[in-house]
Structures are given as C-alpha cells and as structure tokens.
Design an enzyme around this catalytic site. Structure first.
Site, PDB file in Angstrom:
ATOM      1  N   PRO A  53       3.373   5.928  -5.639  1.00  0.00           N
ATOM      2  CG  PRO A  53       4.326   4.069  -4.592  1.00  0.00           C
ATOM      3  CD  PRO A  53       3.115   4.951  -4.568  1.00  0.00           C
ATOM      4  CB  CYS A 108       6.724  -3.491  -8.117  1.00  0.00           C
ATOM      5  SG  CYS A 108       7.444  -3.197  -9.754  1.00  0.00           S
ATOM      6  CE  LYS A 111       0.688   1.572  -4.118  1.00  0.00           C
ATOM      7  NZ  LYS A 111       0.488   0.521  -5.140  1.00  0.00           N
ATOM      8  CG  HIS A 140      -2.803  -2.132  -7.194  1.00  0.00           C
ATOM      9  ND1 HIS A 140      -1.854  -1.659  -8.062  1.00  0.00           N
ATOM     10  CD2 HIS A 140      -3.900  -2.374  -7.959  1.00  0.00           C
ATOM     11  CE1 HIS A 140      -2.343  -1.616  -9.288  1.00  0.00           C
ATOM     12  NE2 HIS A 140      -3.579  -2.052  -9.241  1.00  0.00           N
ATOM     13  N   GLY A 142      -5.730   1.556  -7.191  1.00  0.00           N
ATOM     14  CA  GLY A 142      -5.954   0.728  -8.356  1.00  0.00           C
ATOM     15  C   GLY A 142      -7.190   1.122  -9.142  1.00  0.00           C
TER      16      GLY A 142
END
Length: 349
Positions: free
Chosen positions: A13, A96, A135, A167, A208
């Site tokens: 995303p 995020c 995530k 990530h 990542g």
C-alpha cells in the site's frame, strides 16, 4: 516453514500511488500477486464517500483494504464494511510515520501499544470472515527492535492474528520525514527472519528496501511472503515476471501485452469522466530500460493533460517505443552486417 494461504508476493500500500487505477494496471501484469489499497482512515470509511474511498474494479482481485485507526469499535465496523464491499483481506497499518497518523495516534505510533493493536485486531476479526492482518515496523524511535516487534506479534497472536507483514526498519517519529523513514533507518532483515523461526506457525511477509525479484526470491528462503513497494511502482514491468517466478505460470507478461489488456479499462474510465493523467501517471516507468522509454514518459506526461486527451495518447506513446525499438534493431543489424563484410574481406585477403 509452515504452509499458508498468504500469497508469496504482494504490492505494498502506497499513499497517493496505489489507487484503483494503479491496481487495475498492475493486475494486467500479474494475475496472482496480492494488491493493497492506499491507507484509508477508519473515520473516513465511517463518515466519508464510500464509493470514492472504497470502490474498485472486479479485475483487481485479490485486493486488500488497508485501514488506519486505533479505535476497536470503529475498526470493527470498517472490517464489516470492507467485507460488504468485497475486499479479500483487511489490513491494519501499524507502520506509517507521517505527522497525519501521529496526530491521530495510529500508524507507527501503535508499535508502542501492542495491547491496543491486539484489541483492534480482535474486534476486526470478530466482525468479518475475511483475513485480518497487520503491517508493522520493527519498532519506533528508541525502542529495542526485537522487544518491540515480538511484543506486538505476541499480543496480536493471542487475539487470533496469524499474518504479519513486517517493514524491516524502525520508524523515527521525530526528526525524519515519511520519505526519509523509507530510506534512512537501517534495515534489519535478520530480525524478521528470526521472528519467522521463533513463530513457525505464523505467516510472516517481509517488506522494505527490496528492489528486485532476485532479492525477493532470496527472502523467501526465510519467510513466507515478500512485499515490494517503490520498485514495483517505478518499474512495473517487473510485475510481468511475478506469476512465472512466484506462482508457477508458464509465461511472462510483456509491457505491450499489459497495455493492450489495460485498454478496455482505460476506455471505460475515460467514458465516465476520469481524466487521462489520473490513469497514465501510473504507467510512466513501464518501458524502463527500453529504447524510447523517455519519449513514452514525455508523451504520457505532456499530451495527457491537453483538453480532450483520450486513448490516442497511449497509442502515440506506444508508437514512439516501437519506432525506437525498430531503429535500434536496424542499427544492430547494420553493425552485424558490417562485421560480416569485414570478416569476408579478411578471408579474401
């Protein structure tokens, strides 16, 4: 390594990038990769224009909705809505680092609150029959990476979560921009591998800094799935190899084949009033490395913004690449012919 139903390959995303037009385009290149929406906040889903926020084309399946939020009841309602809209998975963003998510106390901030994440995931899982996934990062700021990651996973495992996309960088919430947070914090792939070894019953995907499909295949020796972000967006032609390399398909999908498959979608969107640049902006890197790639980008960028621009712009861009390919082949043929003539002269002498 445990068997799992989570695809070996997915496209991350990405805010402002993986909208419905991007996903429909990517689907012409790969039939089997899992695609993700941009993050949509739970509050927006509850109160906003759902057609605009959640609408997608059937061609996009399998497609997952990524949510941003930290209120269990609100996220549960969103998970139910996601199922009603036909999404194949519901994912919670715990990675995020932007100021926007920090002000809303979600995203990477949630790495500090594993029990809250677990409560959110349990509520979501009870509200939908679709898989609910997390995530996350490996930590934030001064957290101990191993302690932070394992604490989050263990709390969510107890809440019934079985799939985590990690990530493999920390997020620094102060002092780094979201862009810098994608590059500057060091990668720690070994920690994600260690998580999989410690939790063989869980499905662990890694994200990542993965730039090639060769790198992706190497990671699959240690984890269950690989998620690519910027590499897949900037050079989408690599997605044309995904089904063969990761899902057993017999053939790759080439750039021209993908564009031909995308044409009906483009035409249908243009007929509903979608402006051409909203569609073509996702294709700019498709011809990367081919003769004519620069002309392809220029035509799609410049010509698409002209009033009334339509599908003919795509045709013009394709023609520029085909002409450049033909010219390149002609030069190669001429060069090989000259080598042959030189060899004949030497033999004659």
């Amino acid at each position: 390594m445990s068997e799992n139903k989570y695809p070996k390959f997915s496209v991350a995303p990405m805010m402002d990038w993986t909208d419905r037009h991007c996903r429909a385009f990517h689907r012409t290149l790969t039939r089997d990769a899992l695609l993700y929406t941009e993050m949509v906040t739970s509050r927006a889903v509850i109160n906003g224009d759902r057609q605009k926020l959640l609408g997608f084309s059937d061609v996009e399946h399998p497609v997952a909705l990524q949510l941003g939020g930290s209120e269990p009841d609100e996220l549960a309602a969103c998970a139910k809505i996601a199922e009603e809209w036909g999404y194949d998975e519901v994912n919670l963003n715990c990675g995020c680092p932007s100021d926007r998510v920090q002000s809303g106390s979600f995203g990477a901030c949630l790495m500090r609150e594993p029990q809250l994440v677990a409560d959110c995931m349990q509520a979501m899982g009870e509200a939908t029959t679709r898989p609910v996934t997390v995530k996350c990062r490996i930590g934030v700021d001064d957290q101990d990476e191993e302690a932070a990651l394992f604490a989050l996973v263990e709390a969510c495992r107890k809440a019934g979560v079985t799939t985590f996309i990690v990530h493999a960088r920390k997020a620094w919430l102060k002092g780094l921009s979201p862009k810098e947070n994608r590059d500057i914090p060091p990668l720690n792939y070994e920690l994600v591998y260690a998580l999989k070894r410690a939790c063989p019953d869980l499905t662990i995907a890694i994200n990542g800094g993965i730039g090639t499909l060769d790198e992706a295949e190497a990671h699959l020796k240690h984890v269950d799935g690989v998620m690519l972000g910027r590499a897949a967006y900037h050079e989408p032609a690599l997605l044309g190899q995904v089904d063969r390399r990761f899902f057993g398909s017999e053939a790759d999908v080439g750039p021209f084949e993908a564009l031909e498959a995308y044409r009906p979608y483009m035409q249908a969107q243009l007929e509903t009033g979608v402006h051409l640049p909203a569609i073509t902006r996702h294709m700019l890197g498709l011809m990367h490395g081919l003769p004519g790639a620069r002309a392809f980008r220029r035509i799609l960028t410049v010509e698409s913004i002209r009033p009334g621009a339509g599908i003919e712009v795509l045709d013009q861009a394709i023609e520029a690449v085909q002409d450049a390919l033909a010219a390149s082949q002609a030069r190669r043929d001429a060069y090989e012919a000259s080598l042959g003539e030189a060899a004949n002269l030497r033999d004659a002498g």
